[in-house]
Design an enzyme around this catalytic site. Structure first.
Site, PDB file in Angstrom:
ATOM      1  N   ALA A  66       0.865  -1.176   0.000  1.00 40.78           N
ATOM      2  CA  ALA A  66       0.000   0.000   0.000  1.00 40.78           C
ATOM      3  C   ALA A  66       0.905   1.229   0.000  1.00 40.78           C
ATOM      4  O   ALA A  66       2.073   1.161   0.405  1.00 40.78           O
ATOM      5  CB  ALA A  66      -0.883  -0.017   1.244  1.00 40.78           C
ATOM      6  N   GLY A 111       0.760  -5.091   1.044  1.00 43.43           N
ATOM      7  CA  GLY A 111      -0.453  -5.262   0.247  1.00 43.43           C
ATOM      8  C   GLY A 111      -0.188  -5.939  -1.100  1.00 43.43           C
ATOM      9  O   GLY A 111      -1.108  -6.487  -1.714  1.00 43.43           O
ATOM     10  N   GLU A 114      -0.116  -9.573  -0.275  1.00 48.49           N
ATOM     11  CA  GLU A 114      -1.521  -9.914  -0.001  1.00 48.49           C
ATOM     12  C   GLU A 114      -2.332 -10.022  -1.299  1.00 48.49           C
ATOM     13  O   GLU A 114      -3.249 -10.835  -1.399  1.00 48.49           O
ATOM     14  CB  GLU A 114      -2.124  -8.869   0.948  1.00 48.49           C
ATOM     15  CG  GLU A 114      -1.527  -8.968   2.346  1.00 48.49           C
ATOM     16  CD  GLU A 114      -1.797  -7.739   3.211  1.00 48.49           C
ATOM     17  OE1 GLU A 114      -1.477  -6.613   2.760  1.00 48.49           O
ATOM     18  OE2 GLU A 114      -2.339  -7.894   4.313  1.00 48.49           O
ATOM     19  N   GLU A 134       5.011  -4.809   7.107  1.00 46.91           N
ATOM     20  CA  GLU A 134       4.210  -3.803   7.813  1.00 46.91           C
ATOM     21  C   GLU A 134       4.719  -3.521   9.222  1.00 46.91           C
ATOM     22  O   GLU A 134       4.690  -2.399   9.705  1.00 46.91           O
ATOM     23  CB  GLU A 134       2.734  -4.245   7.887  1.00 46.91           C
ATOM     24  CG  GLU A 134       1.991  -4.178   6.564  1.00 46.91           C
ATOM     25  CD  GLU A 134       2.079  -5.453   5.746  1.00 46.91           C
ATOM     26  OE1 GLU A 134       2.981  -6.282   5.998  1.00 46.91           O
ATOM     27  OE2 GLU A 134       1.245  -5.612   4.843  1.00 46.91           O
TER      28      GLU A 134
HETATM   29  N1  CO8 Z   1       4.513   3.245  -0.888  1.00 46.82           N
HETATM   30  C1  CO8 Z   1       4.863   4.422  -1.433  1.00 46.82           C
HETATM   31  N2  CO8 Z   1       5.999   4.593  -2.152  1.00 46.82           N
HETATM   32  C2  CO8 Z   1       6.793   3.519  -2.307  1.00 46.82           C
HETATM   33  C3  CO8 Z   1       6.491   2.266  -1.750  1.00 46.82           C
HETATM   34  C4  CO8 Z   1       5.286   2.144  -1.008  1.00 46.82           C
HETATM   35  N3  CO8 Z   1       4.864   0.983  -0.479  1.00 46.82           N
HETATM   36  N4  CO8 Z   1       7.487   1.408  -2.073  1.00 46.82           N
HETATM   37  C5  CO8 Z   1       8.374   2.115  -2.792  1.00 46.82           C
HETATM   38  N5  CO8 Z   1       7.959   3.384  -2.939  1.00 46.82           N
HETATM   39  C6  CO8 Z   1       8.625   4.462  -3.653  1.00 46.82           C
HETATM   40  C7  CO8 Z   1       9.827   4.999  -2.874  1.00 46.82           C
HETATM   41  O1  CO8 Z   1       9.420   5.924  -1.890  1.00 46.82           O
HETATM   42  C8  CO8 Z   1      10.635   5.638  -3.977  1.00 46.82           C
HETATM   43  O2  CO8 Z   1      10.043   6.873  -4.311  1.00 46.82           O
HETATM   44  P1  CO8 Z   1      10.995   8.131  -4.711  1.00 46.82           P
HETATM   45  O3  CO8 Z   1      11.706   7.701  -5.957  1.00 46.82           O
HETATM   46  O4  CO8 Z   1      10.013   9.233  -4.926  1.00 46.82           O
HETATM   47  O5  CO8 Z   1      11.915   8.324  -3.556  1.00 46.82           O
HETATM   48  C9  CO8 Z   1      10.382   4.710  -5.170  1.00 46.82           C
HETATM   49  O6  CO8 Z   1       9.186   3.982  -4.861  1.00 46.82           O
HETATM   50  C10 CO8 Z   1      11.498   3.714  -5.382  1.00 46.82           C
HETATM   51  O7  CO8 Z   1      11.704   3.024  -4.161  1.00 46.82           O
HETATM   52  P2  CO8 Z   1      13.160   2.882  -3.478  1.00 46.82           P
HETATM   53  O8  CO8 Z   1      14.023   4.040  -3.833  1.00 46.82           O
HETATM   54  O9  CO8 Z   1      12.957   2.594  -2.035  1.00 46.82           O
HETATM   55  O10 CO8 Z   1      13.692   1.590  -4.262  1.00 46.82           O
HETATM   56  P3  CO8 Z   1      14.695   0.474  -3.738  1.00 46.82           P
HETATM   57  O11 CO8 Z   1      15.003  -0.373  -4.924  1.00 46.82           O
HETATM   58  O12 CO8 Z   1      15.805   1.057  -2.968  1.00 46.82           O
HETATM   59  O13 CO8 Z   1      13.804  -0.404  -2.684  1.00 46.82           O
HETATM   60  C11 CO8 Z   1      11.826  -1.534  -1.914  1.00 46.82           C
HETATM   61  C12 CO8 Z   1      12.679  -1.089  -3.127  1.00 46.82           C
HETATM   62  C13 CO8 Z   1      12.595  -2.601  -1.123  1.00 46.82           C
HETATM   63  C14 CO8 Z   1      10.541  -2.118  -2.468  1.00 46.82           C
HETATM   64  C15 CO8 Z   1      11.554  -0.319  -1.002  1.00 46.82           C
HETATM   65  O14 CO8 Z   1      11.016   0.720  -1.799  1.00 46.82           O
HETATM   66  C16 CO8 Z   1      10.585  -0.594   0.112  1.00 46.82           C
HETATM   67  O15 CO8 Z   1      10.955  -1.148   1.122  1.00 46.82           O
HETATM   68  N6  CO8 Z   1       9.315  -0.174  -0.067  1.00 46.82           N
HETATM   69  C17 CO8 Z   1       8.325  -0.259   0.982  1.00 46.82           C
HETATM   70  C18 CO8 Z   1       7.821  -1.661   1.146  1.00 46.82           C
HETATM   71  C19 CO8 Z   1       6.818  -1.725   2.258  1.00 46.82           C
HETATM   72  O16 CO8 Z   1       7.088  -1.424   3.399  1.00 46.82           O
HETATM   73  N7  CO8 Z   1       5.611  -2.175   1.908  1.00 46.82           N
HETATM   74  C20 CO8 Z   1       4.529  -2.324   2.851  1.00 46.82           C
HETATM   75  C21 CO8 Z   1       3.677  -1.112   2.823  1.00 46.82           C
HETATM   76  S1  CO8 Z   1       2.431  -1.190   4.061  1.00 46.82           S
HETATM   77  C22 CO8 Z   1       1.221  -2.145   3.408  1.00 46.82           C
HETATM   78  O17 CO8 Z   1       1.293  -2.612   2.309  1.00 46.82           O
HETATM   79  C23 CO8 Z   1       0.085  -2.356   4.322  1.00 46.82           C
HETATM   80  C24 CO8 Z   1      -1.101  -2.942   3.628  1.00 46.82           C
HETATM   81  C25 CO8 Z   1      -2.282  -2.864   4.544  1.00 46.82           C
HETATM   82  C26 CO8 Z   1      -2.531  -1.513   4.971  1.00 46.82           C
HETATM   83  C27 CO8 Z   1      -3.831  -1.299   5.594  1.00 46.82           C
HETATM   84  C28 CO8 Z   1      -4.086   0.159   5.577  1.00 46.82           C
HETATM   85  C29 CO8 Z   1      -5.109   0.694   6.384  1.00 46.82           C
END
Ligand code: CO8
Length: 260
Positions: A66, A111, A114, A134
């Site tokens: 998400a 997500g 999921e 998460e």
């Molecule tokens: N949300 C928003 N932006 C994201 C996300 C995300 N989940 N993942 C990556 N991005 C963005 C980064 O912020 C970055 O943006 P920018 O270029 O503007 O800085 C761009 O994508 C590229 O990402 P990275 O520079 O971080 O790329 P890397 O290759 O270094 O890393 C990863 C890739 C490992 C995927 C890393 O981006 C990461 O860890 N992302 C987050 C993963 C995460 O924590 N996901 C779980 C999110 S929470 C969730 O899904 C909960 C679901 C249920 C929620 C219920 C809600 C009520």
């Protein structure tokens, strides 16, 4: 509504839905979820579609979860509503009567993992990474992960993934039953299409009933599930496809199922 964040392509009865937000690792914003809901409804209405493949654009991410920037300032009530929207959409995908295959082309996190979990079958690129991170954000999975992951891989492995927030690679995911198969990245979509073709060579009604028996049966006791199976098995004998399938076997022919 113009679907710019979700691509839909249909070829040979197989729909491919691609989450198309590669600069943000295909993260699920509200707009992505809304457009996905519209596209899934279109797929559900289209009789020509016999199977669905879900994948992500680019070669880095399937869906990295998400959208964290959209969640950071959410109130608890907004978070609840967001989670309910996603649960409804994911439930809709899970209950489609056609086979749904996740072609996991990169990170499937939160997500995104999921989303893969609501698919019937998951095929991962050898470069893919999966996880439920998460907890590292101070929350728990909110799009069904605590429930579906534990049902798929068992409580111990689900606890490990959800409580550590760590990622696993595709081979490890296969070893615990989280993915069905691993393919080289360049062959991923072909592998998903081959799997879809193998399934849809069978009758659409039997596919629908088998999916339903497994999905709903898992929510019942064994006794209730077996009774439910008896009902759906019986229903198969009201279809033309049962006649077609069995007669084709006895006549040493390939069946041409009608979906009737
Ligand atoms: N949300 C928003 N932006 C994201 C996300 C995300 N989940 N993942 C990556 N991005 C963005 C980064 O912020 C970055 O943006 P920018 O270029 O503007 O800085 C761009 O994508 C590229 O990402 P990275 O520079 O971080 O790329 P890397 O290759 O270094 O890393 C990863 C890739 C490992 C995927 C890393 O981006 C990461 O860890 N992302 C987050 C993963 C995460 O924590 N996901 C779980 C999110 S929470 C969730 O899904 C909960 C679901 C249920 C929620 C219920 C809600 C009520």
């Amino acid at each position: 509504m113009e679907n710019t964040l979700i691509d839909l392509k249909v070829a040979e009865g197989i729909a491919t839905v691609t989450v198309n937000r590669p600069k943000s690792m295909n993260a699920l914003s509200r707009e992505v979820l809304e457009q996905m809901e519209q596209v899934i409804k279109d797929v559900a209405k289209n009789d020509q579609v016999r199977a669905l493949i879900i994948t992500g654009a680019g070669n880095k991410a399937f869906v990295a979860g998400a959208d964290i920037s959209a969640m950071v300032d959410m109130t608890a009530q907004e978070a609840r509503e967001y989670s309910i929207v996603a649960h409804n959409l994911y439930g809709m995908i899970e209950q489609l009567p056609i086979p749904v295959i996740a072609a996991i082309n990169g990170y499937a996190l939160g997500g995104g993992c999921e989303l893969a979990l609501v698919c019937d079958i998951r095929i991962a690129a050898s470069t893919a990474k999966l996880g439920q991170p998460e907890i590292t954000l101070g929350i728990i999975p909110g799009f069904g992960g605590t429930q579906r992951l534990s049902r798929l891989v068992g409580k111990g492995k689900a606890n490990e993934l959800i409580l550590t927030g760590g990622m696993i690679d595709a081979e490890t995911a296969m070893s615990i039953g989280l993915v069905n198969a691993v393919a080289p990245p360049e062959k991923l979509i072909d592998a998903a299409v081959d799997m879809a073709k193998k399934i849809i060579a069978n009758g659409p009604l039997a596919i629908k009933y088998a999916k339903e028996a497994i999905h709903r049966g898992l929510q019942m006791s064994l006794d209730q599930g077996c009774k439910y199976e008896i009902e759906l098995w019986t229903d198969c004998f009201t279809t033309e496809d049962q006649d077609i399938g069995m007669k084709a076997f006895l006549n040493k022919q390939k069946p041409s199922f009608k979906g009737l």
